[in-house]
Scaffold this motif. Structure first.
Motif, PDB file in Angstrom:
ATOM      1  N   UNK A  34       3.744   6.236   8.933  1.00  0.00           N
ATOM      2  CA  UNK A  34       4.190   6.269   7.309  1.00  0.00           C
ATOM      3  C   UNK A  34       3.038   6.151   6.463  1.00  0.00           C
ATOM      4  N   UNK A  35       3.021   6.820   5.490  1.00  0.00           N
ATOM      5  CA  UNK A  35       2.055   7.267   4.306  1.00  0.00           C
ATOM      6  C   UNK A  35       1.879   6.046   3.228  1.00  0.00           C
ATOM      7  N   UNK A  36       1.207   4.961   3.932  1.00  0.00           N
ATOM      8  CA  UNK A  36       1.285   3.632   2.946  1.00  0.00           C
ATOM      9  C   UNK A  36      -0.231   3.269   2.790  1.00  0.00           C
ATOM     10  N   UNK A  37      -1.209   4.219   3.069  1.00  0.00           N
ATOM     11  CA  UNK A  37      -2.565   3.841   3.029  1.00  0.00           C
ATOM     12  C   UNK A  37      -2.907   3.326   1.516  1.00  0.00           C
ATOM     13  N   UNK A  38      -2.203   3.988   0.745  1.00  0.00           N
ATOM     14  CA  UNK A  38      -2.660   3.749  -0.791  1.00  0.00           C
ATOM     15  C   UNK A  38      -1.667   2.729  -1.394  1.00  0.00           C
ATOM     16  N   UNK A  39      -0.814   1.799  -0.682  1.00  0.00           N
ATOM     17  CA  UNK A  39       0.000   1.009  -1.179  1.00  0.00           C
ATOM     18  C   UNK A  39      -0.761  -0.234  -1.729  1.00  0.00           C
ATOM     19  N   UNK A  40      -0.140  -0.776  -2.812  1.00  0.00           N
ATOM     20  CA  UNK A  40      -0.797  -2.117  -3.427  1.00  0.00           C
ATOM     21  C   UNK A  40       0.086  -3.126  -3.655  1.00  0.00           C
ATOM     22  N   UNK A  41      -0.052  -4.116  -4.175  1.00  0.00           N
ATOM     23  CA  UNK A  41       0.779  -5.448  -4.114  1.00  0.00           C
ATOM     24  C   UNK A  41       2.027  -5.087  -5.074  1.00  0.00           C
ATOM     25  N   UNK A  42       1.836  -3.956  -5.857  1.00  0.00           N
ATOM     26  CA  UNK A  42       3.141  -3.817  -6.672  1.00  0.00           C
ATOM     27  C   UNK A  42       4.101  -2.918  -5.757  1.00  0.00           C
ATOM     28  N   UNK A  43       3.715  -2.419  -4.934  1.00  0.00           N
ATOM     29  CA  UNK A  43       4.599  -1.598  -3.723  1.00  0.00           C
ATOM     30  C   UNK A  43       5.348  -2.722  -2.820  1.00  0.00           C
ATOM     31  N   UNK A  44       4.489  -3.661  -2.497  1.00  0.00           N
ATOM     32  CA  UNK A  44       4.958  -4.904  -1.819  1.00  0.00           C
ATOM     33  C   UNK A  44       5.891  -5.576  -2.464  1.00  0.00           C
ATOM     34  N   UNK A  45       5.672  -5.708  -3.720  1.00  0.00           N
ATOM     35  CA  UNK A  45       6.583  -6.630  -4.730  1.00  0.00           C
ATOM     36  C   UNK A  45       7.988  -6.122  -4.513  1.00  0.00           C
TER      37      UNK A  45
END
Length: 517
Positions: free
Chosen positions: A484-495
């Motif tokens: 899955x393309x999550x390499x550029x995820x940050x804390x906002x995506x996790x929230x």
């Protein structure tokens, strides 16, 4: 010169706009009526007529007018009124009042006061100065609304740019006295909010007995980096809530761990434990991030932690996937002594040996506390994972039947992609810093690693519904779900992911029949 009676009737009946007309118009573009500055325009009491007026039948308008007092009733002599207005309101008063109103309005609105269209040239202006009357003319300046009413031709051309400028985004704005950068304002507000949250954590942790329920409530939305090591130790149950007992507990647990090392670690080359140690030795270099794991000191620490845990938990022993659970604890605890911007590139070479020993012991005990709650994931045949994958399938079939049916039609089984989600707690699916943020919430939730994780996985799968529905081939679907393309995820995506997971938990956790067919 007309008589007083004629002049009075002129003032009462004339509909034309007269110089000196005062209208109480409040707003950003019209200075409010200030009684301190314009007090001379009003009389405390109106003059009474010198001679009684003969009573006569009044019209409806005259009845309304007799019950209404305005600026014209302050004095019946029009020349006197104009003289007073010219004396009280000069250009300096107008300029001062306009400047004050513009400043106040800008402060109240919290956004730039003047807006310009993208096609207009933006020029910083000095303090607002309304145009002064030429030649020292002391006549009162008309309000904008009055000038538009009296000049229809100018109104059409002036009103359109004004309306257009008010609907422009904030990026095309110019503030009086300087420019405003929205990103700077947002980052400043963000830093203030983070500082406020950090203060709350510090006050809570500094108390003689930490309120763990309040600590969980604060930690659900993320834990500030400076207090994360201590908060994780408390939330995992490694340290007691009482401040005075913590140093003795740390010392006792660290001493106990190194007693295990001394007693068990030399047996790693024994025939009975050889396979376990060899598998650990093979798996560690495959872990991520490589820049951290491949450091010799880190590899030795991880080998000791995993081997001691496997020896002390013979019901499960070492299982692939447990090795990944060491990394977040180790990185969080090492960052207490290292200023590293990126957790993936932590360098432990400069950390004293005694500090590394203590971090190793703390990591072992915290990982043990985590695995105590999900040990059935790693016992024979891994029944915990099998059950959770089945529950995930049933849950997704209820919350997004279209995605579930699409996977079923292309013969994609949940076990083929979700097994790793349960086995590694999504560590292989998101970057390490996102895993740490995810674990902030997991440790704040009751049974976060076992129960709440199910809803996070459901929200994670549905998050990619558009991409899933676009894939029409088994192989492509499976490759997508495993990478899955999550390499550029940050804390906002996790929230956002956690918020959706909480919504699903609220809907389904207390009503398990909702996701059972």
């Amino acid at each position: 010169m007309a008589s007083d009676g004629a002049r009075k009737q002129f003032w009462k009946r004339s509909n034309s706009k007269l110089p000196g007309s005062i209208q109480h118009v409040y707003g950003a573009q019209h200075p409010p009526f200030d009684p301190l500055l314009h007090g001379t325009l009003l009389r405390s009491t109106a003059k009474m007529p010198a001679t009684p007026v003969k009573a006569k039948r009044v019209s409806t308008f005259q009845e309304f007018e007799s019950n209404t007092s305005d600026a014209w009733d302050a004095g019946e002599d029009g020349d006197e009124l104009l003289a007073m207005a010219a004396e009280s309101l000069n250009s300096e008063v107008v300029m001062e009042t306009a400047s004050r109103v513009l400043r106040n309005h800008s402060q109240r609105q919290g956004r730039p006061t003047l807006q310009e269209g993208p096609g207009l040239q933006q020029k910083p202006r000095p303090e607002a100065e309304p145009p002064s009357p030429p030649g020292g003319d002391l006549r009162l300046v008309k309000s904008v609304s009055e000038s538009h009413t009296s000049c229809p031709a100018e109104s059409a051309s002036d009103a359109a740019p004004l309306q257009r400028s008010q609907s422009l985004p904030h990026s095309a704005t110019v503030t009086l006295g300087g420019t405003s950068d929205p990103s700077t304002l947002s980052s400043s507000a963000l830093s203030e909010r983070e500082a406020s949250r950090l203060d709350k954590f510090k006050q809570l942790l500094a108390g003689p007995n930490t309120d763990l329920e309040e600590l969980r409530r604060l930690s659900w939305s993320g834990i500030p980096k400076p207090v994360r090591p201590m908060t994780w130790k408390l939330l995992s149950g490694y340290l007691p809530a009482n401040v005075d007992r913590r140093p003795a507990t740390l010392q006792r647990k660290q001493k106990e761990y190194f007693a295990f090392i001394e007693h068990y670690y030399d047996s790693r080359n024994d025939e009975v434990h050889q396979d376990t140690y060899r598998q650990i030795h093979i798996d560690i270099p495959r872990m991520s991030p490589e820049a951290l794991i491949l450091q010799p000191k880190v590899m030795e620490i991880f080998e000791r932690i995993l081997f001691i845990w496997a020896i002390r938990h013979p019901a499960s022993g070492y299982v692939q996937g447990i090795n990944d659970l060491v990394t977040p604890f180790f990185v969080v605890f090492i960052c207490e002594y290292i200023e590293a911007e990126e957790v993936d590139t932590v360098d432990v070479s400069g950390v004293p040996a005694e500090v590394l020993r203590n971090i190793e012991a703390d990591t072992y005990w915290c990982m043990s506390k985590l695995l105590d709650g999900i040990q059935d994931n790693y016992t024979f045949a891994q029944p915990g994972i099998q059950m959770k994958v089945k529950m995930l399938e049933e849950l997704v079939s209820r919350i997004d039947e279209q995605v579930h049916r699409h996977l079923d039609q292309h013969e994609v089984r949940y076990l083929q992609f979700a097994f790793r989600w349960m086995n590694n707690l999504l560590m292989r699916e998101v970057p390490l810093h996102c895993t740490i943020r995810l674990w902030d919430t997991y440790q704040s939730e009751p049974d976060g690693f076992s129960h709440f994780h199910l809803y996070v996985c459901a929200a994670f799968l549905v998050r990619w519904r558009k991409e899933i529905l676009e894939e029409k081939d088994f192989q492509e679907l499976l490759l997508f779900l495993q990478n899955l393309p999550t390499a550029h995820w940050d804390d906002e995506d996790i929230s956002l992911l956690l918020a959706e997971a909480y919504r699903l938990k609220f809907a389904f956790a207390d009503a398990p029949n909702h996701y059972k067919k």
